[in-house]
Design a protein around this motif. Structure first.
Motif, short mmCIF file in Angstrom:
data_model
loop_
_atom_site.label_atom_id
_atom_site.label_comp_id
_atom_site.label_asym_id
_atom_site.label_seq_id
_atom_site.Cartn_x
_atom_site.Cartn_y
_atom_site.Cartn_z
N GLY A 49 0.83 -1.20 0.00
CA GLY A 49 0.00 0.00 0.00
C GLY A 49 0.86 1.25 0.00
O GLY A 49 1.98 1.24 0.53
N PHE A 50 0.34 2.32 -0.57
CA PHE A 50 1.11 3.57 -0.66
C PHE A 50 0.14 4.72 -0.85
O PHE A 50 -0.88 4.59 -1.52
CB PHE A 50 2.11 3.51 -1.83
N GLY A 51 0.45 5.86 -0.22
CA GLY A 51 -0.42 7.02 -0.40
C GLY A 51 -0.25 8.04 0.70
O GLY A 51 0.87 8.43 1.03
N VAL A 52 -1.39 8.46 1.29
CA VAL A 52 -1.43 9.60 2.20
C VAL A 52 -0.36 9.51 3.27
O VAL A 52 -0.09 8.46 3.83
CB VAL A 52 -2.85 9.72 2.81
N GLY A 53 0.30 10.63 3.50
CA GLY A 53 1.35 10.67 4.52
C GLY A 53 2.56 11.54 4.17
O GLY A 53 2.88 12.44 4.90
N LEU A 54 3.25 11.24 3.13
CA LEU A 54 3.13 10.09 2.22
C LEU A 54 3.72 8.85 2.88
O LEU A 54 4.78 8.92 3.50
CB LEU A 54 3.84 10.36 0.89
N SER A 55 3.04 7.75 2.76
CA SER A 55 3.44 6.53 3.46
C SER A 55 3.45 5.35 2.51
O SER A 55 2.85 5.38 1.44
CB SER A 55 2.47 6.26 4.62
N TRP A 56 4.15 4.29 2.96
CA TRP A 56 4.16 3.04 2.19
C TRP A 56 4.30 1.88 3.15
O TRP A 56 4.79 2.01 4.28
CB TRP A 56 5.29 3.03 1.16
#
Length: 332
Positions: free
Chosen positions: A315-322
């Protein structure tokens, strides 16, 4: 610890690409072919993420006669869009489902990487506290924070809830994950209003910040998110494989967050992955944020014999985080 079953729920309100085009002026052909979404479901004004989460758990119970809510010792809700600023959605869901009062309940405020995080959090909690069975419920109703004329987001997202049943026994395995955050990119996927930085009220009795209406809605810099994904995902996949002593050839399916067809096909091609091992399943749902990975897993469990097979989820997205991890099913 293993995943015993997954069940999903979609809202009744279905919006076609023609409907999105009418709202926003987006090109229907572009939505069909490049984004890869042909229809999506949205909660109505009087429906909440908790309502949809209840439906997902009820479906899980209906499809699994050996599932018993009375045995659930841990409930994790993954959402960035709770029903209220407080209390937490997991408390509301605990009450609606009539879970035992002894059930540990908390929310994880993460989006597209949230399910992967929640699996590791549940694994650690269950091992540390001796919890035999747990539920992860994902639901990020972006319909509640999108403007219908925002061309950057309105064609991408849809609402969905997933309920994932975990058990401490069994021979399945959730491996060692790889996690990371680059907060310097946080402004590229953001809702500015509603938190402490732009509150509705303040104790010093001065006027509350009254942001422009646009600040109440989701903002996304699509190009920045695309560049982040292309640069970060191959690295987290490689690190996750290494931590679990695996090579790419040992993985049967690579289940990525379902961001868009174009994004996933670009990622797949640049990584040199076999298309048959990279499911792309957002045509009927859109990008459902924290529910996108469990939705794909639900479909694989229904279509495939996953006994003894390994999946890499990312998963990857808001934060940006993975976040990436390995799931191995039913190894007995």
């Amino acid at each position: 610890m293993n995943i015993k079953a997954i069940a999903s729920a979609l809202p009744d309100w279905e919006v076609s690409n023609q409907g999105i085009a009418d709202w926003s002026g987006l090109d229907k052909v572009m939505l069909d072919d490049k984004i890869g979404v042909r229809r999506r479901h949205f909660l109505r004004n009087d429906e909440t993420g908790t309502d949809l989460g209840v439906k997902a758990v009820q479906r899980l119970a209906a499809e699994n006669p050996d599932f018993d809510l009375a045995r659930i010792g841990l409930l994790i809700v993954v959402t960035q869009n709770p029903d209220y600023q407080l209390p937490h959605n997991s408390a509301l869901l605990q009450h609606r489902l009539e879970l035992p009062n002894a059930t540990a309940c908390f929310d994880i405020s993460l989006g597209c990487s949230g399910f992967v995080y929640a699996l590791s959090v549940a694994k650690g909690f269950m091992l540390a506290e001796g919890v035999a069975e747990a539920l992860i419920v994902t639901c990020d109703p972006y319909s509640k924070c999108m403007a219908s004329n925002n061309r950057d987001v309105i064609g991408l997202f849809g609402d969905a809830a997933c309920a994932t049943w975990l058990r401490a026994d069994g021979a399945g395995r959730i491996g060692r994950g790889d996690f990371g955050t680059d907060g310097s990119g946080s402004h590229n996927l953001i809702i500015k209003a509603g938190g402490a930085a732009m509150p509705r009220a303040h104790l010093d009795k001065t006027s509350a910040v009254d942001p422009d209406e646009v600040d109440h809605f989701l903002h996304m810099n699509g190009r920045a998110i695309f560049n982040f994904m292309i640069s970060r995902v191959p690295t987290t996949v490689a690190t996750c494989l290494s931590r679990n002593g695996l090579e790419r050839e040992n993985v049967d399916f690579f289940v990525f967050h379902q961001a868009s067809r174009f994004l996933l096909e670009t990622l797949r091609d640049r990584m040199g992955l076999d298309p048959a091992r990279v499911p792309i399943e957002l045509e009927k749902t859109g990008n459902t944020v924290s529910s996108s990975i469990p939705l794909v897993l639900e479909g694989l469990l229904q279509r495939e014999d996953l006994a003894g097979r390994s999946l890499l989820i990312c998963g990857f997205g808001v934060g940006l985080s993975w976040a990436s991890n390995i799931i191995q099913f039913n190894l007995e």
